[in-house]
Write a protein that holds these residues in place. Structure first.
Motif, PDB file in Angstrom:
ATOM      1  N   TYR A  13       0.795  -1.225   0.000  1.00 17.10           N
ATOM      2  CA  TYR A  13       0.000   0.000   0.000  1.00 17.10           C
ATOM      3  C   TYR A  13       0.833   1.284   0.000  1.00 17.10           C
ATOM      4  O   TYR A  13       0.316   2.352   0.288  1.00 17.10           O
ATOM      5  CB  TYR A  13      -0.926   0.010   1.223  1.00 17.10           C
ATOM      6  N   GLY A  14       2.118   1.156  -0.338  1.00 17.35           N
ATOM      7  CA  GLY A  14       3.011   2.315  -0.273  1.00 17.35           C
ATOM      8  C   GLY A  14       2.510   3.530  -1.039  1.00 17.35           C
ATOM      9  O   GLY A  14       2.672   4.661  -0.593  1.00 17.35           O
ATOM     10  N   LYS A  15       1.901   3.321  -2.183  1.00 22.34           N
ATOM     11  CA  LYS A  15       1.442   4.450  -2.997  1.00 22.34           C
ATOM     12  C   LYS A  15       0.304   5.220  -2.348  1.00 22.34           C
ATOM     13  O   LYS A  15      -0.020   6.327  -2.771  1.00 22.34           O
ATOM     14  CB  LYS A  15       1.009   3.959  -4.372  1.00 22.34           C
ATOM     15  N   PHE A  16      -0.317   4.632  -1.313  1.00 26.82           N
ATOM     16  CA  PHE A  16      -1.422   5.306  -0.632  1.00 26.82           C
ATOM     17  C   PHE A  16      -0.986   5.963   0.670  1.00 26.82           C
ATOM     18  O   PHE A  16      -1.804   6.267   1.523  1.00 26.82           O
ATOM     19  CB  PHE A  16      -2.558   4.311  -0.364  1.00 26.82           C
ATOM     20  N   GLY A  17       0.312   6.142   0.811  1.00 24.89           N
ATOM     21  CA  GLY A  17       0.806   6.906   1.954  1.00 24.89           C
ATOM     22  C   GLY A  17       1.573   6.131   2.987  1.00 24.89           C
ATOM     23  O   GLY A  17       1.921   6.664   4.027  1.00 24.89           O
ATOM     24  N   ALA A  18       1.859   4.850   2.753  1.00 26.01           N
ATOM     25  CA  ALA A  18       2.573   4.043   3.734  1.00 26.01           C
ATOM     26  C   ALA A  18       3.956   4.610   4.013  1.00 26.01           C
ATOM     27  O   ALA A  18       4.711   4.895   3.095  1.00 26.01           O
ATOM     28  CB  ALA A  18       2.700   2.599   3.240  1.00 26.01           C
ATOM     29  N   GLY A  19       4.271   4.751   5.298  1.00 25.18           N
ATOM     30  CA  GLY A  19       5.599   5.206   5.683  1.00 25.18           C
ATOM     31  C   GLY A  19       5.900   6.632   5.279  1.00 25.18           C
ATOM     32  O   GLY A  19       7.054   7.032   5.198  1.00 25.18           O
ATOM     33  N   SER A  20       4.888   7.417   5.011  1.00 26.27           N
ATOM     34  CA  SER A  20       5.106   8.790   4.560  1.00 26.27           C
ATOM     35  C   SER A  20       4.131   9.724   5.248  1.00 26.27           C
ATOM     36  O   SER A  20       3.011   9.340   5.596  1.00 26.27           O
ATOM     37  CB  SER A  20       4.913   8.878   3.041  1.00 26.27           C
ATOM     38  N   ARG A  21       4.531  10.952   5.455  1.00 26.12           N
ATOM     39  CA  ARG A  21       3.634  11.947   6.024  1.00 26.12           C
ATOM     40  C   ARG A  21       2.727  12.550   4.955  1.00 26.12           C
ATOM     41  O   ARG A  21       1.767  13.237   5.247  1.00 26.12           O
ATOM     42  CB  ARG A  21       4.432  13.077   6.695  1.00 26.12           C
ATOM     43  N   THR A  22       3.067  12.292   3.718  1.00 29.16           N
ATOM     44  CA  THR A  22       2.279  12.828   2.610  1.00 29.16           C
ATOM     45  C   THR A  22       1.079  11.933   2.361  1.00 29.16           C
ATOM     46  O   THR A  22       1.217  10.740   2.152  1.00 29.16           O
ATOM     47  CB  THR A  22       3.119  12.899   1.329  1.00 29.16           C
ATOM     48  N   VAL A  23      -0.131  12.511   2.393  1.00 29.72           N
ATOM     49  CA  VAL A  23      -1.352  11.755   2.158  1.00 29.72           C
ATOM     50  C   VAL A  23      -2.158  12.444   1.069  1.00 29.72           C
ATOM     51  O   VAL A  23      -1.992  13.640   0.829  1.00 29.72           O
ATOM     52  CB  VAL A  23      -2.201  11.646   3.441  1.00 29.72           C
ATOM     53  N   PRO A  24      -3.016  11.701   0.390  1.00 28.99           N
ATOM     54  CA  PRO A  24      -3.844  12.319  -0.636  1.00 28.99           C
ATOM     55  C   PRO A  24      -4.687  13.445  -0.061  1.00 28.99           C
ATOM     56  O   PRO A  24      -5.139  13.371   1.075  1.00 28.99           O
ATOM     57  CB  PRO A  24      -4.727  11.154  -1.109  1.00 28.99           C
ATOM     58  N   ASP A  25      -4.903  14.470  -0.839  1.00 24.45           N
ATOM     59  CA  ASP A  25      -5.678  15.599  -0.329  1.00 24.45           C
ATOM     60  C   ASP A  25      -6.844  15.947  -1.243  1.00 24.45           C
ATOM     61  O   ASP A  25      -7.404  17.025  -1.155  1.00 24.45           O
ATOM     62  CB  ASP A  25      -4.783  16.824  -0.136  1.00 24.45           C
ATOM     63  N   ARG A  26      -7.196  15.023  -2.129  1.00 26.49           N
ATOM     64  CA  ARG A  26      -8.333  15.251  -3.021  1.00 26.49           C
ATOM     65  C   ARG A  26      -9.425  14.237  -2.726  1.00 26.49           C
ATOM     66  O   ARG A  26      -9.139  13.055  -2.531  1.00 26.49           O
ATOM     67  CB  ARG A  26      -7.899  15.144  -4.491  1.00 26.49           C
TER      68      ARG A  26
END
Length: 232
Positions: free
Chosen positions: A176-189
């Motif tokens: 699920y990395g592309k959906f924000g795993a291990g990152s502070r960046t999340v989808p905003d739309r």
């Protein structure tokens, strides 16, 4: 490390699909093996749901939500969110659903406030799964609403040791990395998927649909809600 735990995780989060060149996604949204974020009533009907029941006992017995009788006050309060609850009223009131609720929910086509009902199933007998469904406005035409899977939360109670949890987390991050795993960046739309690793009291993960900060206003664009606002 328990290889059974890892095998179960591989099966239920769909990592096996990656190795076969199959992306376990639908319409750009994440899935578990049985269900996807963004799915509707048709897909929900394929799951063996735990019967919905109330939080309190009646005469020392658990009461199924389908047997619950609502008062006039209950129905009046419920109508503030659902103008036409119909036979689904007990489930909407308790904010829970099961297989018996789905036909009635399919006839509920308008919600005037942000909402979510929760259902439960136990995939593979070893992974408790909680699913949230909501009446959400169509992204291109908010005058139309549909029941949509908005959250999926899955636990791995058999992953007990730190090594097991680390191995499962690695699989989840890969999946699920592309959906924000291990990152502070999340989808905003609105309409995008999110992934939350091990963010619960019990070890597991969560998937969700980002519904947008203006969803309350978009829900009110349904004709049943607009008419209700004018008459109040």
């Amino acid at each position: 490390m328990s290889f059974k735990v890892i095998a179960v995780a591989l099966t239920l989060v769909g990592v096996h699909a990656i190795s076969m060149g199959q992306a376990l996604e639908k319409n750009g949204l994440p899935c578990v093996a049985e269900l996807c974020v963004g799915d509707g009533i048709a897909e929900l009907s394929k799951i063996q749901w735990t019967p919905a029941q109330g939080s309190y006992k009646v005469n020392n017995k658990v009461q199924l939500t389908s047997d619950k009788k609502l008062t006039e006050d209950d129905l009046r309060v419920l109508s503030m969110t659902y103008p036409a609850a119909g036979d689904a009223a007990p489930f909407l009131h308790d904010r829970i659903f099961d297989a018996s609720a789905l036909p009635a929910l399919g006839r509920v086509t308008a919600a005037c406030q942000t909402n979510e009902l929760t259902g439960f199933y136990n995939a593979n007998g070893d992974t408790p799964t909680r699913v949230g469904i909501s009446l959400t406005p169509n992204l291109t035409d908010p005058t139309r609403q549909a029941w949509t899977v908005t959250t999926i939360t899955r636990e791995f109670p058999s992953a007990v040791s730190n090594d097991e949890r680390a191995a499962v987390t690695k699989l989840l991050t890969r999946r699920y990395g592309k959906f924000g795993a291990g990152s502070r960046t999340v989808p905003d739309r609105p309409g995008e998927g999110r992934f939350f690793p091990s963010g619960m009291t019990k070890f597991g993960f969560g998937l969700s649909l980002f519904r947008g900060n203006d969803e309350a206003a978009r829900l009110m664009m349904h004709s049943a809600c607009a008419d209700k606002a004018k008459s109040s």
